[in-house]
Design a protein around this motif. Sequence first.
Motif, PDB file in Angstrom:
ATOM      1  N   ARG A  54      -4.819 -22.117 -37.871  1.00 24.20           N
ATOM      2  CA  ARG A  54      -6.393 -21.973 -37.296  1.00 24.20           C
ATOM      3  C   ARG A  54      -6.797 -23.427 -37.739  1.00 24.20           C
ATOM      4  O   ARG A  54      -6.557 -23.999 -38.563  1.00 24.20           O
ATOM      5  N   SER A  55      -7.447 -23.969 -36.794  1.00 24.04           N
ATOM      6  CA  SER A  55      -7.949 -25.201 -36.769  1.00 24.04           C
ATOM      7  C   SER A  55      -9.377 -25.291 -36.211  1.00 24.04           C
ATOM      8  O   SER A  55      -9.618 -24.810 -34.899  1.00 24.04           O
ATOM      9  N   THR A  56     -10.280 -26.138 -36.623  1.00 25.85           N
ATOM     10  CA  THR A  56     -11.817 -26.089 -36.080  1.00 25.85           C
ATOM     11  C   THR A  56     -11.383 -27.436 -35.039  1.00 25.85           C
ATOM     12  O   THR A  56     -12.304 -27.337 -34.040  1.00 25.85           O
ATOM     13  N   GLU A  57     -10.377 -27.979 -34.907  1.00 24.98           N
ATOM     14  CA  GLU A  57     -10.348 -29.081 -34.078  1.00 24.98           C
ATOM     15  C   GLU A  57      -8.800 -28.885 -33.108  1.00 24.98           C
ATOM     16  O   GLU A  57      -8.683 -27.557 -33.016  1.00 24.98           O
ATOM     17  N   SER A  58      -8.042 -29.701 -33.004  1.00 24.33           N
ATOM     18  CA  SER A  58      -6.879 -29.626 -32.063  1.00 24.33           C
ATOM     19  C   SER A  58      -5.636 -29.260 -32.907  1.00 24.33           C
ATOM     20  O   SER A  58      -5.675 -29.618 -33.881  1.00 24.33           O
TER      21      SER A  58
END
Length: 108
Positions: A54-58
């Motif tokens: 899971r990542s809020t960015e790339s």
Amino acid sequence: PPVVHDLPTGHQVEIDLDGQEIRVDDPNGDVLVRIYLEESGPTVELQGARLQLRSTESVDVSCSDFKVNAERDIHMNAGAQLTVESTQELHLNCETDVRIRGKVIWLN
């Protein structure tokens, strides 16, 4: 000698400085996480019933070969554009029907 720490869940964490390896074993002794250092670089092995990223960015992956093998379904979903590009031939193989749905389908 390796340093071993028993966790309350029955898992074990082992750090082997001489072998340059870190391991997490499940209560049955199966390796779940293994990180080892070699002259060519580090190798990370993960094994489990479920793996999540899971990542809020790339999330970026760069490698010489990328392979995905699934015994069942593969789903790709993009909330925006999905692009598949190749500088060489692109092969799509299917043993049954191929369905393409879209407002406009451009071929060549």
